[in-house]
Write a protein that holds these residues in place. Structure first.
Motif, PDB file in Angstrom:
ATOM      1  N   ALA A  59       0.825  -1.208   0.000  1.00 18.57           N
ATOM      2  CA  ALA A  59       0.000   0.000   0.000  1.00 18.57           C
ATOM      3  C   ALA A  59       0.854   1.250   0.000  1.00 18.57           C
ATOM      4  O   ALA A  59       0.497   2.265  -0.624  1.00 18.57           O
ATOM      5  N   GLN A  60       1.997   1.213   0.691  1.00 15.08           N
ATOM      6  CA  GLN A  60       2.854   2.401   0.717  1.00 15.08           C
ATOM      7  C   GLN A  60       3.545   2.626  -0.628  1.00 15.08           C
ATOM      8  O   GLN A  60       3.838   3.765  -0.987  1.00 15.08           O
ATOM      9  N   ALA A  61       3.801   1.551  -1.371  1.00 15.34           N
ATOM     10  CA  ALA A  61       4.336   1.722  -2.725  1.00 15.34           C
ATOM     11  C   ALA A  61       3.307   2.393  -3.628  1.00 15.34           C
ATOM     12  O   ALA A  61       3.648   3.247  -4.453  1.00 15.34           O
ATOM     13  N   VAL A  62       2.030   2.019  -3.475  1.00 15.06           N
ATOM     14  CA  VAL A  62       0.966   2.665  -4.250  1.00 15.06           C
ATOM     15  C   VAL A  62       0.837   4.127  -3.848  1.00 15.06           C
ATOM     16  O   VAL A  62       0.663   5.021  -4.696  1.00 15.06           O
ATOM     17  N   GLN A  63       0.910   4.406  -2.553  1.00 17.25           N
ATOM     18  CA  GLN A  63       0.837   5.795  -2.081  1.00 17.25           C
ATOM     19  C   GLN A  63       2.021   6.614  -2.590  1.00 17.25           C
ATOM     20  O   GLN A  63       1.868   7.804  -2.919  1.00 17.25           O
ATOM     21  N   ALA A  64       3.194   5.997  -2.683  1.00 22.45           N
ATOM     22  CA  ALA A  64       4.343   6.700  -3.267  1.00 22.45           C
ATOM     23  C   ALA A  64       4.085   7.034  -4.729  1.00 22.45           C
ATOM     24  O   ALA A  64       4.412   8.134  -5.201  1.00 22.45           O
ATOM     25  N   GLN A  65       3.486   6.092  -5.451  1.00 20.90           N
ATOM     26  CA  GLN A  65       3.102   6.360  -6.835  1.00 20.90           C
ATOM     27  C   GLN A  65       2.146   7.548  -6.893  1.00 20.90           C
ATOM     28  O   GLN A  65       2.279   8.427  -7.750  1.00 20.90           O
TER      29      GLN A  65
END
Length: 494
Positions: A59-65
Motif C-alpha cells: 500500500a505504501q508503494a501505491v501511495q508513493a506512486q
C-alpha cells in the motif's frame, strides 16, 4: 522548515485508510506539494521492493506512486509479515530482523519506535507534507501500551488525526462515537474531523445524522466519499471480495486462497481483464474446472503446501494437467512445484523438509538472507517484456531451471518451463502487469484473441478517481489551510 503532518486513522480495518492516504497524496501532488506517505507500522503479506533495496507494505508503494516519488523504506519503517496466527517476521527499515511471537514483539516495540521516529524525522526534513496512515483502529485498547501505529505515534510527533469510517459496513455513527469514547482526553482532542467512506444513496437522507454527529462530538465532518465502483487499487492485505462470475469470460483461472498467501496483488491484472474469470478458492471449496491454475506466493511454503494436500489440490492439479490445463507457480508456488522444500534452519517454523508436488525437477532450500530485487527482462514465451520484483529467501536448484521461464536484463535466468509446455514457474512478482506479458501468458493458457489492458494505466486512473473524490466531496479548504496551502477555512490543529 518541517513538513506539515496529517494522520488518517480508521474505526476499523479496511475502513479506507490506505485509499484516503493515496487520495490525499495525489491531491497534494497535483498542486505541486512535495508530499510523502508514511505508515509507521504495517501488518501485511502484500509487500514491495523499494528503490533503496528494502521491503515495505504494498500500500505504501501505491501511495508513493500517488505522491509522484520513488518508494523508499522510510515510508514504512516497521513491517510485520504474519507467518502464523501468533507470530510474524519483523522487518525494520526494509530488512528482516527476526521472527517473533506477539509477546516478544511487544517487548521489542521500544526498538521499533526508534525506527519509526528516525524515519519520521527524515521525511519531515525533506518534504512539505507527510500524510500518515494508521493501522487497524486506535480503539484497540488491548494494544494501547507502547503503541507506535496509531495514537502513540500521533502523540509522540504532535500531529492531528482524521478519523475515517466505512458506512457500507453499517453502524457508522456508532463506529465514530464509540472510537472517540475509547480514546484518552488528549487523543480525543487530537481528532480534528471525520470522513465517512463508501456511501451510496441520497446524501440528503444522511444529512440529519451528520448534523447530529457534529453536535454530539463538536468535530466537523469533512465530507462523505462515494462508493467508487470498479476502482482499481491494490489491496493492502485482505483478499478481494468475491466478484460476480463474468458473463462471457473465455478463460477460467483458479487460485488457491492459501492461509499465508502473499502478494495476491499479482492477480489484479487477471481480475481486471474482461476475458478472464478469476476465482480465489478457499477452504471447504472444491477446486473448480478451469483453464489455468496459479499457485501464488506464500509466507509459509511448507505449511501452505500441507494445506494444499489437505484440501485436495494435489489431486486436482494432477487431474487438471492430465486434461491439458496450464499451471503457473509464482515464488512460493514455484517452490511447491519442485521435488522438495528444505528448511534446515527453521526460517519458516520447525526445521525440516517437505515433499513438493513433484511437477518440476528442482529442490528449494530456505536460507536466512532474503532476496529483494526490482527486475526487468523477457518471457521465454514470445520474448514478451516483463517487469516485477523478487521477495524470497528460497534458493532453488535442479535440471528444470535449464529451461527457464524468463531471461532477466541483469544476465540471470529465472524459473522453469516444463518440457510438455503445460507448466511455468517463476520467482517474479508482477508477472502479469505488463500488457505484453499478460497477453503472451493468456495466449499460452488458451485464449486465442486477447484484449489488451494496461495495469499501470488502470492504477493511475484509480488514484486519480480517489483524488477527484477528495476534490469534489471533502472540505479541501480546511485541509489545504492546515497543510500550508492557500485557503480561507479554519485550520485543523490538535
Amino acid at each position: 522548515m518541517s513538513a506539515r503532518v496529517l494522520m488518517v486513522q480508521g474505526c476499523t480495518s479496511d475502513a479506507g485508510k490506505s485509499a484516503m492516504v493515496a487520495a490525499l497524496c495525489r491531491w497534494l501532488h497535483r498542486r505541486g506539494v512535495r508530499v510523502a506517505p508514511f505508515k509507521p507500522q504495517n501488518m501485511a503479506l502484500n509487500s514491495a521492493v523499494t528503490a533503496d533495496g528494502g521491503e515495505i507494505g504494498r500500500a505504501q508503494a501505491v501511495q508513493a506512486q500517488a505522491a509522484g516519488v520513488a518508494a523508499r523504506t522510510d515510508f514504512n519503517p516497521v513491517l510485520l509479515k504474519p507467518n502464523s496466527d501468533t507470530g510474524a517476521q519483523v522487518i525494520l527499515h526494509g530488512r528482516a530482523v527476526a521472527n517473533m511471537d506477539a509477546r516478544a514483539y511487544h517487548d521489542y516495540k521500544r526498538v521499533a519506535r526508534e525506527a519509526v521516529l528516525a524515519s519520521h524525522a527524515r521525511l519531515v526534513g525533506e518534504f512539505d507534507a507527510v500524510i500518515v496512515e494508521g493501522a487497524g483502529s486506535p480503539a484497540e485498547i488491548n494494544l494501547r501500551q507502547g503503541d507506535i501505529a496509531n495514537m502513540g505515534y500521533a502523540e509522540a510527533v504532535d500531529c492531528p488525526v482524521l478519523l475515517i469510517a466505512d458506512i457500507d459496513r453499517g453502524g457508522v455513527f456508532a463506529h465514530l462515537v464509540g472510537t472517540l469514547a475509547l480514546l484518552s482526553p488528549s487523543e480525543r482532542e487530537r481528532v480534528c474531523g471525520f470522513v465517512i467512506n463508501r456511501f451510496r444513496g441520497d446524501l440528503a437522507l444522511l444529512q440529519p445524522g451528520l448534523d447530529w454527529l457534529e453536535r454530539e462530538t463538536g468535530k466537523p465532518v469533512l465530507g462523505v466519499l462515494p462508493y467508487l465502483h470498479g476502482l482499481h487499487l491494490e489491496a493492502e492485505d485482505a483478499l478481494p471480495r468475491a466478484a460476480a462470475i463474468k458473463a462471457g469470460a473465455a478463460l477460467r483461472v483458479a487460485v488457491p486462497a492459501l492461509p499465508r498467501i502473499s502478494n495476491h496483488n499479482d492477480f489484479d491484472a487477471l481480475r481486471a481483464h474482461p476475458q478472464v474469470d478469476l476465482r480465489f478458492v478457499g477452504p471447504g471449496e472444491t477446486p473448480p474446472p478451469c483453464d489455468l491454475i496459479v499457485l501464488p506466493g506464500t509466507k509459509s511454503t511448507r505449511a501452505d503446501l500441507a494445506w494444499l494436500r489437505t484440501h485436495g489440490w494435489d489431486t486436482a492439479i494432477a487431474r487438471h494437467l492430465r486434461y491439458g490445463g496450464k499451471l503457473i507457480g509464482i515464488c512460493g508456488g514455484l517452490q511447491m512445484l519442485g521435488r522438495a522444500v528444505h528448511d534446515p534452519l527453521g526460517i519458516e517454523g520447525v526445521p525440516g523438509s517437505s515433499d513438493g508436488l513433484g511437477w518440476l525437477d528442482l529442490d528449494t532450500t530456505l536460507e536466512p538472507h532474503k532476496h529483494l530485487r526490482n527486475v526487468a527482462g523477457g518471457l521465454t514465451l514470445e520474448g514478451a517484456p516483463v517487469t516485477g520484483y523478487e521477495i524470497h529467501c528460497g534458493v532453488s536448484s535442479g535440471p528444470a531451471l535449464s529451461a527457464p521461464a524468463l531471461h532477466l536484463d541483469d544476465g540471470r535466468s529465472d524459473g522453469a518451463r516444463s518440457a510438455d509446455g503445460q507448466i511455468l514457474a517463476t520467482y517474479l512478482h508482477g508477472l502479469f502487469d505488463r500488457p505484453e506479458a499478460l497477453a503472451a501468458l493468456l495466449r499460452w493458457a488458451g485464449l486465442e484473441e486477447v484484449e489488451s489492458i494496461d495495469m499501470h494505466a488502470l492504477r493511475e486512473g484509480g488514484i486519480d478517481r480517489l483524488a477527484d473524490a477528495v476534490e469534489q466531496h471533502l472540505d479541501t479548504g480546511l485541509l489545504a489551510q492546515w497543510l500550508g496551502l492557500p485557503a480561507g477555512a479554519q485550520a485543523c490543529v490538535p
